[in-house]
Design an enzyme around this catalytic site. Structure first.
Site, mmCIF file in Angstrom:
data_model
loop_
_atom_site.group_PDB
_atom_site.id
_atom_site.type_symbol
_atom_site.label_atom_id
_atom_site.label_comp_id
_atom_site.label_asym_id
_atom_site.label_seq_id
_atom_site.Cartn_x
_atom_site.Cartn_y
_atom_site.Cartn_z
ATOM 1 N N THR A 177 0.978 -1.167 0.044
ATOM 2 C CA THR A 177 -0.045 0.075 0.086
ATOM 3 C C THR A 177 0.772 1.236 -0.181
ATOM 4 O O THR A 177 0.221 2.317 -0.454
ATOM 5 C CB THR A 177 -0.821 0.164 1.157
ATOM 6 O OG1 THR A 177 -0.350 0.114 2.493
ATOM 7 C CG2 THR A 177 -1.838 -1.319 1.275
ATOM 8 N N TYR A 212 1.755 12.546 6.137
ATOM 9 C CA TYR A 212 2.763 11.607 5.480
ATOM 10 C C TYR A 212 4.136 12.520 4.832
ATOM 11 O O TYR A 212 5.121 11.907 4.912
ATOM 12 C CB TYR A 212 2.099 11.003 4.158
ATOM 13 C CG TYR A 212 1.554 9.662 4.559
ATOM 14 C CD1 TYR A 212 2.434 8.503 4.286
ATOM 15 C CD2 TYR A 212 0.547 9.484 5.103
ATOM 16 C CE1 TYR A 212 1.758 7.340 4.645
ATOM 17 C CE2 TYR A 212 -0.146 8.351 5.493
ATOM 18 C CZ TYR A 212 0.710 7.218 5.110
ATOM 19 O OH TYR A 212 0.237 5.967 5.819
ATOM 20 N N VAL A 223 -2.310 5.809 -0.193
ATOM 21 C CA VAL A 223 -3.690 5.588 0.041
ATOM 22 C C VAL A 223 -3.727 3.669 0.277
ATOM 23 O O VAL A 223 -3.842 3.093 -0.873
ATOM 24 C CB VAL A 223 -4.594 6.116 -1.070
ATOM 25 C CG1 VAL A 223 -4.548 7.477 -1.124
ATOM 26 C CG2 VAL A 223 -3.867 5.457 -2.506
ATOM 27 N N HIS A 224 -4.046 3.504 1.435
ATOM 28 C CA HIS A 224 -4.324 2.027 1.858
ATOM 29 C C HIS A 224 -5.263 1.338 1.343
ATOM 30 O O HIS A 224 -5.099 0.338 0.577
ATOM 31 C CB HIS A 224 -3.886 1.943 3.370
ATOM 32 C CG HIS A 224 -2.813 2.579 3.831
ATOM 33 N ND1 HIS A 224 -1.402 2.024 3.642
ATOM 34 C CD2 HIS A 224 -2.521 3.939 4.614
ATOM 35 C CE1 HIS A 224 -0.591 2.911 4.198
ATOM 36 N NE2 HIS A 224 -1.291 4.047 4.885
ATOM 37 N N ASP A 225 -6.352 1.738 1.924
ATOM 38 C CA ASP A 225 -7.677 1.035 1.774
ATOM 39 C C ASP A 225 -8.135 0.892 0.558
ATOM 40 O O ASP A 225 -8.843 0.068 0.133
ATOM 41 C CB ASP A 225 -8.738 1.836 2.613
ATOM 42 C CG ASP A 225 -8.273 1.727 4.004
ATOM 43 O OD1 ASP A 225 -7.438 1.190 4.532
ATOM 44 O OD2 ASP A 225 -8.954 2.572 4.892
#
Length: 295
Positions: A177, A212, A223-225
């Site tokens: 991610t 960040y 942007v992980h999700d």
């Protein structure tokens, strides 16, 4: 952002339900934010159910320092949602949806795994009916501690139940991610998209990227999700590897660590499809076109 991607006109997914859990902030705020986003995205017919307010065994540890006190700081969304939650606990809704399915339900957790673990414990008969769990969490290093990623760290006992359940798991950890970076060039592309969804996403990005780029020294916001959702829409953008993952629940310094065994390092049965690399051009092309689809 994951919800935006899943609900866009480019998505081949059908959203059956949205469930909330104590995570970045408390479950009340997370639930309110889910409802506010449903209003934004036009998800009038998708049920939203409130879930667990605490991890299984430990005290709740939130991440307001990253996402703000509301859990969704930086946006100009209406403070109070129009949409309301259903009168059913998230765990019971998960059980109901899976039980009533043809074995084609994919669960996409982007927070602590408390609800999923409770559903498995309460109704173990759902295990063979869950098609897969495609989750954001863990990785080969941490962000809450040097060893542990936040979603797993918050409720490692729940994660252990899920990872040992036998349900097929696709795992998108920090190692992949963090490749989904919203650099200044990507931000410029998004900033010219003129619709309410793109505006809200940009507001989230601008707030989130300060953490960040400032405290963490990244060249953009990770942007992980959206990663597990992007995988479900187009799996070709990820390189996956079959591995063994165990969850550490007893270590003094390693609690919440996802122990990833690769290259035959263990004779324990492989239980996870582990995301290694991301094709960033494919990812951002999908993300940006999805934002444009709301115009």
């Amino acid at each position: 952002m994951a919800m935006m991607l899943a609900a866009s006109k480019l998505s081949n997914l059908k959203l059956e339900a949205i469930t909330t859990v104590a995570g970045n902030v408390d479950v009340e705020k997370n639930t309110k934010n889910a409802l506010r986003l449903c209003d934004l995205l036009g998800l009038d017919d998708v049920p939203v159910a409130k879930g667990a307010a605490q991890p299984l065994m430990r005290k709740m540890k939130a991440a307001a320092h990253v996402h703000g006190k509301s859990g969704l700081d930086g946006t100009s969304l209406p403070e109070e949602p129009i949409k309301q939650i259903i009168n059913q606990h998230a765990v019971d809704l998960i059980i109901e949806k899976v039980t009533g399915s043809d074995g084609d339900i994919t669960i996409v957790p982007t927070g602590p795994l408390t609800n999923i673990a409770l559903a498995i414990r309460k109704a173990p008969q759902i295990i063979p009916k869950i098609k897969e769990i495609v989750l954001m969490g863990g990785g080969t290093y941490g962000n809450r501690t040097p060893a542990a990623e936040f979603n797993i760290y918050v409720d490692a006992e729940a994660a252990k139940i899920v990872f040992e359940s036998g349900v097929p798991i696709e795992m998108f950890g920090l190692n992949v991610t963090h490749q989904a970076l919203a650099t200044s060039d990507r931000m410029k592309e998004m900033s010219v998209i003129n619709n309410p969804v793109a505006k809200a996403v940009m507001q989230m990005m601008n707030f989130y990227s300060q953490i960040y780029q400032g405290k963490l020294g990244f060249t953009g916001a990770a942007v992980h999700d959206p990663c597990p959702v992007a995988y479900l829409i187009d799996p070709t953008m990820f390189e996956m590897e079959r591995v063994r993952v165990d969850i550490e629940t007893k270590g003094e310094f390693t609690y919440g660590m996802t122990c990833v065994y690769t290259n035959g390092m263990t004779d324990r049965e492989q239980n996870v499809n582990f995301a290694r690399t991301l094709n960033q051009d494919k990812f951002w092309d999908l993300f940006i076109r999805s934002l444009k689809s709301y115009s």
